[in-house]
Each structure stands twice: as C-alpha cells, then as structure tokens.
Enzyme design. Structure first.
Site, PDB file in Angstrom:
ATOM      1  N   TYR A   1      60.522   5.213   1.451  1.00 39.61           N
ATOM      2  CA  TYR A   1      61.872   4.645   1.403  1.00 39.61           C
ATOM      3  C   TYR A   1      61.909   3.419   0.496  1.00 39.61           C
ATOM      4  CZ  TYR A   1      66.309   2.769   3.213  1.00 39.61           C
ATOM      5  OH  TYR A   1      67.589   2.288   3.342  1.00 39.61           O
TER       6      TYR A   1
ATOM      7  N   GLU B   1      73.117  10.825   5.771  1.00 39.43           N
ATOM      8  CA  GLU B   1      73.904  10.002   4.850  1.00 39.43           C
ATOM      9  C   GLU B   1      74.304  10.767   3.594  1.00 39.43           C
ATOM     10  OE1 GLU B   1      73.309   5.576   2.946  1.00 39.43           O
ATOM     11  OE2 GLU B   1      72.546   5.983   4.953  1.00 39.43           O
TER      12      GLU B   1
ATOM     13  N   ASP C   1      70.216   6.569   6.584  1.00 36.50           N
ATOM     14  CA  ASP C   1      69.111   5.712   6.143  1.00 36.50           C
ATOM     15  C   ASP C   1      68.752   4.700   7.223  1.00 36.50           C
ATOM     16  OD1 ASP C   1      68.952   7.013   3.769  1.00 36.50           O
ATOM     17  OD2 ASP C   1      69.736   5.390   2.537  1.00 36.50           O
TER      18      ASP C   1
END
Length: 593
Positions: free
Chosen positions: A306, A7, A94
């Site tokens: 995350y 990403e 992600d």
C-alpha cells in the site's frame, strides 16, 4: 447475503478472483454468498446548498447546524440498493482515514444500521488471492475504527468551514473571481511565495576565492585557500595581492592530514512522501505522477505494498513476509540479514496505519516504462536496507604554501555495500597517496570570481520535504495540494522550480500576519486530528475539534472584512475562474458593467 464494499472496481475484481468462480455484472460482482460493489472513490460530497447561494459579507460566518450530503453520481444509488439487501457488510475500502470516511458515509446515507454485523478488512498488502482469503478470515469489527471515522469527518468538515468562509471573504474583498483559501494549501503557498520573493529581491554579490593545484609523484589534487581552516570570501584586490605573494612559491607541504573511517547504512525504506521526493529528484516527476504510478503498481500490478503511507519502517511481524519477498526476487543472500538489522528497519513504535512501501513480487511483463522506473527505485531501497554498510575513508588535507593554507577533501571507498544498488552520484578524489609532511609541487594557483547565490527555488521534491517536516497535509493529500495551487493560478512550474504568481503573492500579502498562513497552526490541527483516532476520542473528539475551528474562522474573518486586497493584472489570473454571485465591495470594472 454478504456485501463487500470496495473503493474501486479493480479491488472488487481482485477480491472476486480470490473467492473462486464469480459473475461480473456492470455495477457489481456476484461470488457465491457474496456481492461485491465499489465506491469509485468519494460517492458522496457535502451539499453546498447548506450555505447561502449568494456570496455576501453579511452572511459570514457560515456554520450550518447540520452537514448534508449529495450523491456525486448515480452509482451511489446502485450501491445503496445492494446494501438494502445485505445481512452483513464487509468494508474493504483503503485502509486509512479517507477510505474509512468513504465507506461510512455510503453506509450511513444508504440507511445501513446493522453495525454489529459490519466488519473491516484492513491490510497494507497487495490484494493477491492468498492475502484476500487470509484477511477474510481475520476481519475486525467496524466499531474498532469508529474514532478513525470521526477523525476523517472532522478533517472534512473543518476543511469545508475554513474553505467556504475564508474563500468567500477574500473573494468578496478582491472582487475579481474566486480566491480560494484552505488550511493546508494556503500555508503551503506562503512557503513558495516567501521563497519566490527572496529570490527576486536577491542581489548577487561578487567575491573571489583562490584555488591551488598540487601534485605528488604525478598524482594531482586541488585545494581552496582558507584562513584558520575556514574559507574566506576575498575582495578582488586582496585576492590579487595573495596571488602575487604565492607566485614565488614552487613547493608546498602537507601540514595536516585527517583520515577517518566511516560506516554509512542505507536510508530508511520509502514512505509515499520520501518516494515522491526521490522520483522528483531522479526523474523530474511531479508528486501526483509518482502517486499515480505507485497506485498502479499496488492496485493493478500487485507488486508493491500500500503506497499511501507515512511510515518508513516495518513491523516485527513482517520479517517472514520480507524473507518470502527476498526469495521471490532472487536475493536469498540477504535473508540472513533480516534478523540482524534491528530497529533500522523493524520498529513497531514508528508505525501508524501502514508500514513502509516495499516490493511484494516481481514486476509483471505488462508494466510500462514509468512502472519499471518507480518499481526499481522501491526494489533497490528494499534490497539496500538489508545490505552491508557503505564503508569509506574520508580525508581532510591542509597543504601549506608559503604562509597560506589550502584545504582539500577526499574519499577512498573500502566497501560499496548497499551502494551497489544505489550508486554514489558524486565522486571525491582519493587522497590516500598523501602523508603528513609530504613535499608537494605547486602546479598552479588561480583566482576564481564567484557570486553569492539566493536560496534555491522549491522543487516539488524539496517542497514535499518541507511539508512533511511541518506536518502540512498527509502523504495522500500533498500531491493534490500542489496541483490545486497550480490550478488556482497561485503558482506555476518553471523547469523543476515552483514559482509564485502575482495572484499568489497578492493573497499572501493580504493574509500577512494571519494564522491561516502559519504552518505551525496546520501542523497542530493535523496532530489533533490524528489524536482523535489514536486516543480513541470518538464523537467527542470530533465536536471539540470543530468548535476550535469555528473559533478560528471567526477570528480570521474580523480582519478579512476590514481590509482591502491588491488585485493583480488580469493576465496573471487563472485562465478559467468560476463566477459566483458576488455581493459586496465591487471593482470599478464591475460597477461599469
């Protein structure tokens, strides 16, 4: 050649480091048999040319037969060229709904058709070399995530349909620039408008309370006059009358004393929303600032997991990871508690795509002040959930003075437990020196004038809490929704308070009674979007959801096209407003021009 699609450029570099020697090029990285390219977020966006360029009431509703996309910049064509030479593709965007959408749109619009040779790298962990190498050996077929893609596509297309139709309708009725309407931003705005108006219309009412100050053996404590153990707001006349009666009293008696032992465990680990709320309350940070710092801690500094997660729990499988992290952070003393905390911390039934935010390593030396503040918040909560309970005695004391009763509350700390890392911010007096039946000295009794208070203005922290409660948006989008409302001139920040502008009030007044401002409707949509993925509904789930959205848009437009909107003064409008080609009801100012 195997292509890895990430990403962001920084993630591409992390993966390259794990693969060994690599060659960094301007727009891609080569590492042995792999070529790594990055998306830089959304490289493709819906092409608005599928909607009439001239804004007219007659063109509504706008329901395109097919959604077309266009590249946001030339980097898409670099990625497309690399993909055209690929034999296999590994998607490493992600791990979530938006990451899936970014990757799928790029692959589809690059002409990629070899889905049986497409894999998904899916992890919540920071991409250290060890994690990357481990996850590359545990790739999942991309088809396992098809329903996640359809859920993401349904969200994107629904937002476009609602936004373009209702924004054009309201803007045309107002005739004064663009008045954006959205399925999440508008009910969120309605919350702020309602609270702002409640506060503006609130008229403070005076009332009086009587406070008593007492002592025993030189130790002083305070109490408030109550009737049948409940506080009563007194008139000034009544308060003065009671005060006069109490002047003759010099001593009182402890008529009742309740002491209760309490055990309080640490709050759950942080989700993104609860972290944003905590940072707003502690540091005064905006939601977007907290997200940006958390993303840096995860992506660049590799020291937290995350961050874009709605979970506050860990999986049973994470126990060994937790023990490893505690060793890294020098808290071996807490390791024995990992297997004892149970579902307070480890609960698979409360997980979605990602687990709670936790530290994964020490904070690197290059961290800035913001990094340090947020990391400490996350680290301390991580320690707290494995620490013993905070134990204390709570006291409720009734002191009788003449025929009147005063209530006092107190607390005696027995064991700080997890409060060693998250200290108490408020203190209460230790009343353990009192016993039922004690005679106490009246030091003084006084009347205090107070005023009723309006409901508190929303801060970003309290608004995030309400948005989470009402399922408005997702952890990853709530910060941008608040920022959008500011940018559109619907709200502004006064200190920590979010206040609705006249334009914001006018929009909600116009939409009064409509479904678009009802949080329940948006919450229901979010549940349906989530179910497309969790119940593996695939394309059929997407189609059913879009049909429901079209019906909603048609119903809303019936009212919008037959109702006028009050336009506030120009000075209260946003400084910069795009000027589409409007055709419909015009204001006097437009007609003169």
């Amino acid at each position: 050649m195997k292509v890895i699609l990430t990403e962001k450029p920084s993630v591409a570099k992390d993966i390259a480091k794990a693969l060994g020697s690599f060659v960094q090029n301007k727009d891609h990285i080569r590492a042995g048999e792999y070529v790594i390219v990055w998306a830089m977020g959304h490289l493709l966006e819906i092409d608005d040319s599928i909607a009439p360029q001239e804004w007219t009431l007659e063109s509504l509703p706008i329901f395109p037969e097919k959604f077309l996309y266009k590249a946001k910049n030339s980097h898409f064509f670099v990625v497309k060229k690399v993909l055209s030479q690929a034999k296999e593709v590994i998607v490493a965007t992600d791990a979530g709904r938006e990451g899936e959408l970014i990757a799928r749109l790029i692959l589809m619009h690059s002409g990629w058709k070899n889905w049986d040779r497409t894999w998904r790298l899916w992890t919540s962990k920071a991409l250290t070399p060890d994690v990357v190498r481990k996850e590359l050996k545990a790739l999942k077929p991309i088809r396992e995530f098809d329903s996640l893609f359809w859920s993401a596509l349904a969200r994107q297309h629904a937002d476009w349909l609602v936004g373009i139709n209702l924004t054009r309708a309201v803007s045309l009725r107002a005739g004064n620039g663009v008045w954006s309407v959205g399925r999440v931003q508008t009910p969120t705005l309605a919350l702020i408008v309602k609270r702002t108006i409640e506060r503006e219309n609130f008229k403070p009412q005076p009332y009086f309370v009587i406070k008593g100050v007492f002592s025993k053996d030189g130790k002083v404590y305070e109490g408030l006059l109550v009737f049948k153990e409940k506080e009563e707001r007194l008139s000034e006349e009544k308060a003065k009358q009671i005060l006069k009666e109490l002047e003759k009293e010099s001593t009182g008696v402890v008529a009742a004393l309740q002491a209760e032992r309490n055990r309080e465990y640490a709050p759950p680990l942080f989700s993104l929303t609860s972290l944003q709320r905590a940072a707003n309350e502690k540091f005064g940070w905006s939601a977007s600032r907290t997200l940006a710092v958390a993303q840096r801690l995860y992506e660049e500094l590799k020291c937290i997991s995350y961050p874009r997660t709605d979970a506050q729990y860990l999986s049973e499988e994470n126990k060994e990871l937790v023990k490893e992290v505690l060793r890294k952070l020098g808290r071996e003393d807490l390791i024995e508690n990992v297997d004892k905390v149970g579902k307070r911390v480890f609960d698979d039934s409360k997980l979605t795509d990602h687990h709670a935010i936790i530290p994964l390593d020490r904070l690197p030396k290059e961290a800035n002040e913001d990094d340090k503040k947020l990391y400490e918040l996350i680290k301390n909560r991580f320690f707290a959930v494995f620490m013993p309970a905070f134990e204390y005695l709570s006291f409720k004391v009734i002191t009788k003075l003449g025929k009147y009763e005063f209530v006092s509350y107190g607390r005696k700390v027995l064991s700080l437990g997890w409060r060693k890392v998250e200290p108490l911010e408020e203190t209460q007096p230790d009343l353990s020196f009192l016993r039922k039946g004690d005679r106490v000295k009246k030091e003084k009794v006084l009347v205090q004038k107070k005023f009723t208070e309006p409901p508190p203005a929303y801060t970003e922290g309290s608004l995030l809490k309400e948005m989470e409660k009402l399922s408005l948006g997702t952890p990853a989008t709530r910060a941008s929704i608040i920022d959008t409302l500011k940018e559109r001139g619907y709200i502004y920040l006064k200190g920590k308070s979010l206040i609705a502008t006249e334009k914001g009030k006018a929009l909600i007044k116009f939409l009064e009674g409509r479904k678009i401002i009802q949080p329940e409707m948006t919450s229901e949509w979010e549940k349906k979007l989530e179910s497309i993925y969790t119940q593996r509904k695939g394309k059929k789930g997407y189609e059913e959801f879009l049909e429901g959205i079209k019906g909603f848009v048609e119903e809303e437009l019936k009212l919008y096209l037959s109702k006028n909107i009050h336009v506030p003064t120009e000075k209260l409008m946003p400084k910069k407003t795009s000027k589409p080609k409007l055709k419909g009801r015009k204001t006097k100012k437009q007609k003169k021009g």
